[in-house]
Design a protein around this motif. Sequence first.
Motif, PDB file in Angstrom:
ATOM      1  N   TRP A  27       9.155  -7.781   9.440  1.00 22.52           N
ATOM      2  CA  TRP A  27       9.484  -8.089  10.836  1.00 22.52           C
ATOM      3  C   TRP A  27       8.329  -8.777  11.549  1.00 22.52           C
ATOM      4  O   TRP A  27       8.532  -9.471  12.533  1.00 22.52           O
ATOM      5  CB  TRP A  27       9.783  -6.812  11.611  1.00 22.52           C
ATOM      6  N   TYR A  28       7.136  -8.569  11.067  1.00 25.04           N
ATOM      7  CA  TYR A  28       5.937  -9.018  11.765  1.00 25.04           C
ATOM      8  C   TYR A  28       5.392 -10.296  11.130  1.00 25.04           C
ATOM      9  O   TYR A  28       5.440 -10.458   9.918  1.00 25.04           O
ATOM     10  CB  TYR A  28       4.888  -7.905  11.754  1.00 25.04           C
ATOM     11  N   LYS A  29       4.866 -11.185  11.971  1.00 24.86           N
ATOM     12  CA  LYS A  29       4.330 -12.458  11.479  1.00 24.86           C
ATOM     13  C   LYS A  29       3.180 -12.247  10.513  1.00 24.86           C
ATOM     14  O   LYS A  29       3.002 -13.011   9.581  1.00 24.86           O
ATOM     15  CB  LYS A  29       3.848 -13.319  12.651  1.00 24.86           C
ATOM     16  N   GLU A  30       2.367 -11.245  10.795  1.00 26.98           N
ATOM     17  CA  GLU A  30       1.260 -10.900   9.902  1.00 26.98           C
ATOM     18  C   GLU A  30       1.259  -9.391   9.694  1.00 26.98           C
ATOM     19  O   GLU A  30       1.772  -8.643  10.525  1.00 26.98           O
ATOM     20  CB  GLU A  30      -0.073 -11.368  10.474  1.00 26.98           C
ATOM     21  N   VAL A  31       0.707  -8.974   8.585  1.00 28.22           N
ATOM     22  CA  VAL A  31       0.663  -7.542   8.295  1.00 28.22           C
ATOM     23  C   VAL A  31      -0.262  -6.877   9.319  1.00 28.22           C
ATOM     24  O   VAL A  31      -1.410  -7.279   9.474  1.00 28.22           O
ATOM     25  CB  VAL A  31       0.164  -7.275   6.857  1.00 28.22           C
ATOM     26  N   PRO A  32       0.249  -5.880  10.037  1.00 24.56           N
ATOM     27  CA  PRO A  32      -0.582  -5.213  11.043  1.00 24.56           C
ATOM     28  C   PRO A  32      -1.661  -4.346  10.402  1.00 24.56           C
ATOM     29  O   PRO A  32      -1.580  -3.995   9.231  1.00 24.56           O
ATOM     30  CB  PRO A  32       0.422  -4.351  11.814  1.00 24.56           C
ATOM     31  N   GLU A  33      -2.666  -4.030  11.193  1.00 24.56           N
ATOM     32  CA  GLU A  33      -3.698  -3.095  10.761  1.00 24.56           C
ATOM     33  C   GLU A  33      -3.090  -1.697  10.855  1.00 24.56           C
ATOM     34  O   GLU A  33      -2.634  -1.288  11.921  1.00 24.56           O
ATOM     35  CB  GLU A  33      -4.908  -3.219  11.688  1.00 24.56           C
ATOM     36  N   ILE A  34      -3.067  -0.990   9.743  1.00 21.89           N
ATOM     37  CA  ILE A  34      -2.411   0.311   9.672  1.00 21.89           C
ATOM     38  C   ILE A  34      -3.461   1.430   9.700  1.00 21.89           C
ATOM     39  O   ILE A  34      -4.419   1.412   8.932  1.00 21.89           O
ATOM     40  CB  ILE A  34      -1.581   0.453   8.376  1.00 21.89           C
ATOM     41  N   HIS A  35      -3.228   2.394  10.579  1.00 21.78           N
ATOM     42  CA  HIS A  35      -4.075   3.581  10.668  1.00 21.78           C
ATOM     43  C   HIS A  35      -3.199   4.808  10.445  1.00 21.78           C
ATOM     44  O   HIS A  35      -2.278   5.056  11.227  1.00 21.78           O
ATOM     45  CB  HIS A  35      -4.740   3.681  12.050  1.00 21.78           C
ATOM     46  N   LEU A  36      -3.463   5.532   9.374  1.00 18.07           N
ATOM     47  CA  LEU A  36      -2.781   6.798   9.135  1.00 18.07           C
ATOM     48  C   LEU A  36      -3.607   7.895   9.806  1.00 18.07           C
ATOM     49  O   LEU A  36      -4.832   7.882   9.743  1.00 18.07           O
ATOM     50  CB  LEU A  36      -2.691   7.098   7.644  1.00 18.07           C
ATOM     51  N   ALA A  71       1.495   9.216   1.606  1.00 21.66           N
ATOM     52  CA  ALA A  71       1.622   8.013   2.433  1.00 21.66           C
ATOM     53  C   ALA A  71       0.642   6.940   1.977  1.00 21.66           C
ATOM     54  O   ALA A  71       0.987   5.755   1.906  1.00 21.66           O
ATOM     55  CB  ALA A  71       1.389   8.357   3.905  1.00 21.66           C
ATOM     56  N   ARG A  72      -0.576   7.333   1.654  1.00 21.72           N
ATOM     57  CA  ARG A  72      -1.575   6.373   1.177  1.00 21.72           C
ATOM     58  C   ARG A  72      -1.118   5.723  -0.124  1.00 21.72           C
ATOM     59  O   ARG A  72      -1.285   4.516  -0.313  1.00 21.72           O
ATOM     60  CB  ARG A  72      -2.922   7.059   0.986  1.00 21.72           C
ATOM     61  N   GLU A  73      -0.537   6.520  -1.015  1.00 23.60           N
ATOM     62  CA  GLU A  73      -0.065   5.982  -2.293  1.00 23.60           C
ATOM     63  C   GLU A  73       1.081   4.992  -2.093  1.00 23.60           C
ATOM     64  O   GLU A  73       1.126   3.957  -2.760  1.00 23.60           O
ATOM     65  CB  GLU A  73       0.357   7.112  -3.221  1.00 23.60           C
ATOM     66  N   LEU A  74       1.998   5.301  -1.182  1.00 23.41           N
ATOM     67  CA  LEU A  74       3.096   4.365  -0.894  1.00 23.41           C
ATOM     68  C   LEU A  74       2.557   3.027  -0.382  1.00 23.41           C
ATOM     69  O   LEU A  74       2.992   1.961  -0.830  1.00 23.41           O
ATOM     70  CB  LEU A  74       4.038   4.951   0.166  1.00 23.41           C
ATOM     71  N   LEU A  75       1.634   3.093   0.555  1.00 17.16           N
ATOM     72  CA  LEU A  75       1.063   1.857   1.106  1.00 17.16           C
ATOM     73  C   LEU A  75       0.286   1.093   0.039  1.00 17.16           C
ATOM     74  O   LEU A  75       0.386  -0.131  -0.051  1.00 17.16           O
ATOM     75  CB  LEU A  75       0.174   2.171   2.309  1.00 17.16           C
ATOM     76  N   GLU A  76      -0.465   1.803  -0.774  1.00 16.29           N
ATOM     77  CA  GLU A  76      -1.242   1.164  -1.833  1.00 16.29           C
ATOM     78  C   GLU A  76      -0.322   0.448  -2.825  1.00 16.29           C
ATOM     79  O   GLU A  76      -0.575  -0.693  -3.207  1.00 16.29           O
ATOM     80  CB  GLU A  76      -2.089   2.211  -2.557  1.00 16.29           C
ATOM     81  N   ARG A  77       0.767   1.120  -3.235  1.00 18.91           N
ATOM     82  CA  ARG A  77       1.721   0.494  -4.166  1.00 18.91           C
ATOM     83  C   ARG A  77       2.352  -0.757  -3.572  1.00 18.91           C
ATOM     84  O   ARG A  77       2.701  -1.687  -4.298  1.00 18.91           O
ATOM     85  CB  ARG A  77       2.809   1.480  -4.565  1.00 18.91           C
ATOM     86  N   ALA A  78       2.513  -0.770  -2.241  1.00 22.66           N
ATOM     87  CA  ALA A  78       3.101  -1.932  -1.569  1.00 22.66           C
ATOM     88  C   ALA A  78       2.059  -3.013  -1.299  1.00 22.66           C
ATOM     89  O   ALA A  78       2.385  -4.064  -0.758  1.00 22.66           O
ATOM     90  CB  ALA A  78       3.762  -1.496  -0.261  1.00 22.66           C
ATOM     91  N   GLY A  79       0.801  -2.737  -1.638  1.00 25.40           N
ATOM     92  CA  GLY A  79      -0.266  -3.713  -1.408  1.00 25.40           C
ATOM     93  C   GLY A  79      -0.680  -3.817   0.049  1.00 25.40           C
ATOM     94  O   GLY A  79      -1.188  -4.854   0.479  1.00 25.40           O
ATOM     95  N   ILE A  80      -0.483  -2.746   0.806  1.00 23.22           N
ATOM     96  CA  ILE A  80      -0.818  -2.744   2.230  1.00 23.22           C
ATOM     97  C   ILE A  80      -2.056  -1.878   2.439  1.00 23.22           C
ATOM     98  O   ILE A  80      -2.048  -0.686   2.134  1.00 23.22           O
ATOM     99  CB  ILE A  80       0.359  -2.213   3.080  1.00 23.22           C
ATOM    100  N   ALA A  81      -3.095  -2.488   2.964  1.00 22.68           N
ATOM    101  CA  ALA A  81      -4.329  -1.751   3.234  1.00 22.68           C
ATOM    102  C   ALA A  81      -4.147  -0.848   4.447  1.00 22.68           C
ATOM    103  O   ALA A  81      -3.377  -1.166   5.360  1.00 22.68           O
ATOM    104  CB  ALA A  81      -5.467  -2.732   3.485  1.00 22.68           C
ATOM    105  N   CYS A  82      -4.841   0.260   4.432  1.00 18.37           N
ATOM    106  CA  CYS A  82      -4.782   1.156   5.586  1.00 18.37           C
ATOM    107  C   CYS A  82      -6.108   1.879   5.743  1.00 18.37           C
ATOM    108  O   CYS A  82      -6.905   1.967   4.812  1.00 18.37           O
ATOM    109  CB  CYS A  82      -3.645   2.162   5.448  1.00 18.37           C
ATOM    110  N   ARG A  83      -6.323   2.340   6.947  1.00 20.45           N
ATOM    111  CA  ARG A  83      -7.444   3.229   7.234  1.00 20.45           C
ATOM    112  C   ARG A  83      -6.826   4.594   7.478  1.00 20.45           C
ATOM    113  O   ARG A  83      -5.701   4.685   7.949  1.00 20.45           O
ATOM    114  CB  ARG A  83      -8.193   2.763   8.478  1.00 20.45           C
ATOM    115  N   PHE A  84      -7.558   5.631   7.162  1.00 22.04           N
ATOM    116  CA  PHE A  84      -7.001   6.960   7.407  1.00 22.04           C
ATOM    117  C   PHE A  84      -8.019   7.816   8.147  1.00 22.04           C
ATOM    118  O   PHE A  84      -9.221   7.631   8.028  1.00 22.04           O
ATOM    119  CB  PHE A  84      -6.531   7.615   6.109  1.00 22.04           C
TER     120      PHE A  84
END
Length: 141
Positions: A27-36, A71-84
């Motif tokens: 939905w987003y033009k660019e991948v947002p910065e994700i904070h868990l 949640a971290r594993e799901l994001l990692e498998r999708a190739g989405i970086a996150c901070r926690f």
Amino acid sequence: MLKFLLPVDGSDTSVKAVGEFIKLIGWYKEVPEIHLLNVQYPLRGNVPMFIDKESIDLYYQEEGLKELRPARELLERAGIACRFHITAGTPPDMILRYAEEIDCDQIIMGPRGLGAVKGILLGSVASRIMQLATIPVLLIK
């Protein structure tokens, strides 16, 4: 860049919300910065009188990491970086405070209806966030 806060507690509902969010990332033009964010409930009673602060903080970190793992594993498998982040306190208060501190654009979470009319009611944390948030909240079922 957009900055999103995803509070997770390790429950099936929160993990499912992260999984569904991953499907909506287009939905987003660019991948947002994700904070868990994981919020640990403060230890009750006299426990803090008998255990040093370092041990309590270590306990919060260990429990928080366990609850963040799916949640971290799901994001990692999708190739989405996150901070926690892991903190202790009352979940609605800490979620709202953290969203403000890091200047989030949106809070994304799963509603968690408990009780006899489970499918109709929001969980108390989601309900409180919806009432008090000054930024958009996306509830993913």
